[in-house]
Design a protein around this motif. Structure first.
Motif, short mmCIF file in Angstrom:
data_model
loop_
_atom_site.label_atom_id
_atom_site.label_comp_id
_atom_site.label_asym_id
_atom_site.label_seq_id
_atom_site.Cartn_x
_atom_site.Cartn_y
_atom_site.Cartn_z
N LEU A 21 0.90 -1.29 0.03
CA LEU A 21 0.16 -0.08 -0.20
C LEU A 21 1.03 1.42 0.00
O LEU A 21 1.91 1.37 0.41
N PRO A 22 0.46 2.53 -0.66
CA PRO A 22 1.08 3.27 -0.50
C PRO A 22 1.39 4.12 0.98
O PRO A 22 0.28 3.89 1.79
N PRO A 23 2.31 4.90 1.15
CA PRO A 23 2.52 5.30 2.55
C PRO A 23 1.43 6.31 2.92
O PRO A 23 1.05 6.98 2.01
N PRO A 24 0.85 6.29 4.20
CA PRO A 24 -0.11 7.27 4.60
C PRO A 24 0.35 8.70 4.48
O PRO A 24 1.58 9.21 4.53
N GLU A 25 -0.57 9.58 4.30
CA GLU A 25 -0.28 10.88 3.99
C GLU A 25 -0.49 11.75 5.34
O GLU A 25 -1.40 11.47 5.90
N LEU A 26 0.27 12.59 5.65
CA LEU A 26 0.25 13.36 7.15
C LEU A 26 -0.59 14.46 6.84
O LEU A 26 -0.32 15.37 5.58
N THR A 27 -1.51 14.74 7.49
CA THR A 27 -2.52 15.73 7.24
C THR A 27 -2.67 16.69 8.57
O THR A 27 -2.51 16.20 9.65
N GLU A 28 -3.17 17.77 8.38
CA GLU A 28 -3.28 18.68 9.43
C GLU A 28 -4.77 19.31 9.67
O GLU A 28 -5.08 19.67 8.65
N ALA A 29 -5.20 19.65 10.69
CA ALA A 29 -6.32 20.49 10.88
C ALA A 29 -6.74 21.18 12.29
O ALA A 29 -5.69 20.75 12.99
N GLU A 30 -7.78 21.58 12.37
CA GLU A 30 -7.97 22.24 13.87
C GLU A 30 -9.21 21.24 14.30
O GLU A 30 -10.00 20.88 13.85
N CYS A 31 -9.19 20.95 15.71
CA CYS A 31 -9.94 20.10 16.47
C CYS A 31 -11.01 20.79 16.46
O CYS A 31 -11.25 22.15 16.85
N ARG A 32 -12.45 20.02 15.81
CA ARG A 32 -13.57 20.68 16.15
C ARG A 32 -14.00 20.85 17.48
O ARG A 32 -15.12 21.51 17.54
N ARG A 33 -13.52 20.41 18.49
CA ARG A 33 -14.29 20.69 19.81
C ARG A 33 -13.43 21.86 20.61
O ARG A 33 -14.16 22.85 20.98
#
Length: 98
Positions: A21-33
């Motif tokens: 499988l391709p390696p996972p992609e690191l993603t970023e976001a803000e916590c919704r809580r």
């Protein structure tokens, strides 16, 4: 962030490929809580500050099946038996004084 609705992956044909499988992609976001800046893999997040976790179906790609796991033990090999939990021995009760 808006919630994404993905079609069910159960109806897809499952190729019997042994390709990695391709390696996972690191993603970023803000916590919704709580709004803390968090990072995750393929759009799946867990906040270490407040404990919020997004649903696995919101990820950017499907999760691998068990047979696609490179660390899965070979067929016929069983998981080792867990030893029973041993509780600590109770201390001797203090003797009553005269």
């Amino acid at each position: 962030m808006t919630r994404r609705h993905h079609p069910s992956h159960l109806s897809e044909e499952r190729p019997e490929s042994t390709a990695p499988l391709p390696p996972p992609e690191l993603t970023e976001a803000e916590c919704r809580r709580c709004g803390t800046y968090i990072a995750g893999l393929d759009g799946r997040y867990a906040c270490g500050v407040c404990g919020w976790v997004n649903d696995h179906s919101e990820g950017h790609r499907r999760l691998p099946r068990a047979d696609e796991d490179p660390d899965r033990p070979p067929k016929g090999r069983r998981r080792p038996k867990q030893l029973p939990l041993r509780l600590p021995e109770p201390d001797a009760a203090p003797e009553a004084g005269p």
